[in-house]
Scaffold this motif. Sequence first.
Motif, PDB file in Angstrom:
ATOM      1  N   GLN A  60      12.602 -30.388 -23.646  1.00  0.00           N
ATOM      2  CA  GLN A  60      11.752 -29.383 -22.884  1.00  0.00           C
ATOM      3  C   GLN A  60      11.857 -29.739 -21.390  1.00  0.00           C
ATOM      4  OE1 GLN A  60       8.202 -29.242 -24.981  1.00  0.00           O
ATOM      5  NE2 GLN A  60       8.599 -27.110 -25.423  1.00  0.00           N
ATOM      6  N   SER A  61      11.691 -31.163 -21.258  1.00  0.00           N
ATOM      7  CA  SER A  61      11.837 -31.656 -19.661  1.00  0.00           C
ATOM      8  C   SER A  61      13.061 -31.524 -19.130  1.00  0.00           C
ATOM      9  CB  SER A  61      11.298 -33.306 -19.998  1.00  0.00           C
ATOM     10  OG  SER A  61       9.946 -33.370 -20.242  1.00  0.00           O
ATOM     11  N   ARG A  62      14.178 -31.752 -19.822  1.00  0.00           N
ATOM     12  CA  ARG A  62      15.473 -31.592 -19.294  1.00  0.00           C
ATOM     13  C   ARG A  62      15.648 -30.177 -18.945  1.00  0.00           C
ATOM     14  NH1 ARG A  62      17.371 -34.065 -23.636  1.00  0.00           N
ATOM     15  NH2 ARG A  62      18.552 -32.630 -24.299  1.00  0.00           N
ATOM     16  N   GLN A  63      15.217 -29.247 -19.848  1.00  0.00           N
ATOM     17  CA  GLN A  63      15.346 -27.804 -19.505  1.00  0.00           C
ATOM     18  C   GLN A  63      14.633 -27.437 -18.334  1.00  0.00           C
ATOM     19  OE1 GLN A  63      17.967 -27.500 -21.549  1.00  0.00           O
ATOM     20  NE2 GLN A  63      17.135 -25.445 -21.517  1.00  0.00           N
ATOM     21  N   ARG A  64      13.664 -28.052 -17.954  1.00  0.00           N
ATOM     22  CA  ARG A  64      12.601 -27.848 -16.702  1.00  0.00           C
ATOM     23  C   ARG A  64      13.243 -28.646 -15.621  1.00  0.00           C
ATOM     24  NH1 ARG A  64       8.240 -28.438 -20.397  1.00  0.00           N
ATOM     25  NH2 ARG A  64       7.979 -30.531 -19.701  1.00  0.00           N
ATOM     26  N   GLY A  65      14.110 -29.406 -15.816  1.00  0.00           N
ATOM     27  CA  GLY A  65      15.030 -30.035 -14.795  1.00  0.00           C
ATOM     28  C   GLY A  65      14.279 -31.252 -14.283  1.00  0.00           C
ATOM     29  N   GLU A  66      13.526 -31.713 -15.092  1.00  0.00           N
ATOM     30  CA  GLU A  66      12.439 -33.019 -14.865  1.00  0.00           C
ATOM     31  C   GLU A  66      13.474 -34.540 -15.213  1.00  0.00           C
ATOM     32  OE1 GLU A  66       8.526 -30.764 -15.939  1.00  0.00           O
ATOM     33  OE2 GLU A  66       9.023 -32.336 -17.278  1.00  0.00           O
ATOM     34  N   ALA A  78      14.204 -38.052 -16.617  1.00  0.00           N
ATOM     35  CA  ALA A  78      13.717 -39.009 -17.308  1.00  0.00           C
ATOM     36  C   ALA A  78      12.694 -40.003 -17.049  1.00  0.00           C
ATOM     37  CB  ALA A  78      14.729 -39.392 -18.431  1.00  0.00           C
ATOM     38  N   VAL A  79      11.656 -39.929 -16.732  1.00  0.00           N
ATOM     39  CA  VAL A  79      10.640 -40.868 -16.249  1.00  0.00           C
ATOM     40  C   VAL A  79      10.070 -41.415 -17.380  1.00  0.00           C
ATOM     41  CG1 VAL A  79       8.416 -41.428 -14.960  1.00  0.00           C
ATOM     42  CG2 VAL A  79      10.319 -39.432 -14.040  1.00  0.00           C
ATOM     43  N   ASN A  80      10.043 -42.955 -17.168  1.00  0.00           N
ATOM     44  CA  ASN A  80       9.130 -43.730 -18.293  1.00  0.00           C
ATOM     45  C   ASN A  80       9.713 -43.495 -19.782  1.00  0.00           C
ATOM     46  OD1 ASN A  80       7.753 -45.091 -16.587  1.00  0.00           O
ATOM     47  ND2 ASN A  80       5.912 -43.536 -16.485  1.00  0.00           N
ATOM     48  N   LEU A  81      11.095 -43.401 -19.909  1.00  0.00           N
ATOM     49  CA  LEU A  81      11.550 -43.136 -21.162  1.00  0.00           C
ATOM     50  C   LEU A  81      11.103 -44.401 -22.055  1.00  0.00           C
ATOM     51  CD1 LEU A  81      13.357 -41.777 -23.336  1.00  0.00           C
ATOM     52  CD2 LEU A  81      15.344 -42.873 -22.345  1.00  0.00           C
ATOM     53  N   ARG A  82      11.441 -45.580 -21.508  1.00  0.00           N
ATOM     54  CA  ARG A  82      11.157 -46.850 -22.224  1.00  0.00           C
ATOM     55  C   ARG A  82       9.622 -46.793 -22.634  1.00  0.00           C
ATOM     56  NH1 ARG A  82      15.621 -47.311 -20.220  1.00  0.00           N
ATOM     57  NH2 ARG A  82      17.282 -48.650 -20.724  1.00  0.00           N
ATOM     58  N   ALA A  83       8.777 -46.346 -21.765  1.00  0.00           N
ATOM     59  CA  ALA A  83       7.289 -46.595 -22.089  1.00  0.00           C
ATOM     60  C   ALA A  83       7.003 -45.342 -22.973  1.00  0.00           C
ATOM     61  CB  ALA A  83       6.645 -46.365 -20.499  1.00  0.00           C
ATOM     62  N   ARG A  84       7.561 -44.349 -23.092  1.00  0.00           N
ATOM     63  CA  ARG A  84       7.139 -43.252 -23.875  1.00  0.00           C
ATOM     64  C   ARG A  84       7.778 -43.646 -25.340  1.00  0.00           C
ATOM     65  NH1 ARG A  84      10.709 -38.935 -21.850  1.00  0.00           N
ATOM     66  NH2 ARG A  84       9.943 -37.526 -23.673  1.00  0.00           N
TER      67      ARG A  84
END
Length: 131
Positions: A48-54, A56-62
């Motif tokens: 969903q984040s990719r679809q909104r063009g956001e 990939a922030v904090n992938l490791r933390a997520r």
Amino acid sequence: MSVLTKADILGADDRKPVEVEVPEWGGTVLVAIMSGEARDCFEFESYQSRQRGEPAVNLRARITARCMVDADGNRLFGEGDIEALGKKSGAALDRVFDAACKVNKIGPNDIDDLEGNSSADLSGSSTSDSH
């Protein structure tokens, strides 16, 4: 090998955490395997984040927030902790992230997909044309 029953499958202890030494934090953390439901939710949120063009922030933390658990198997960090966890040592996060990826069988292609670096579609729909 015996044929498993429903009770055998549902009763199997298949999410045993592994210990990961994190010298930057002065100790050891437990890294667990995500449930199928938790992994699907994580992947869908990433999609969903990719679809909104956001980005990939904090992938490791997520990922690490979803996998670090206490001795009883309860998550140490909730969704509200991800930003603060993302500000911790990159080396420490990488150490835990690598372990989380290993036990959850998340490979380099999966990371590319989660970061939006590929054309993978996690929604389950096909983009191929079949005429």
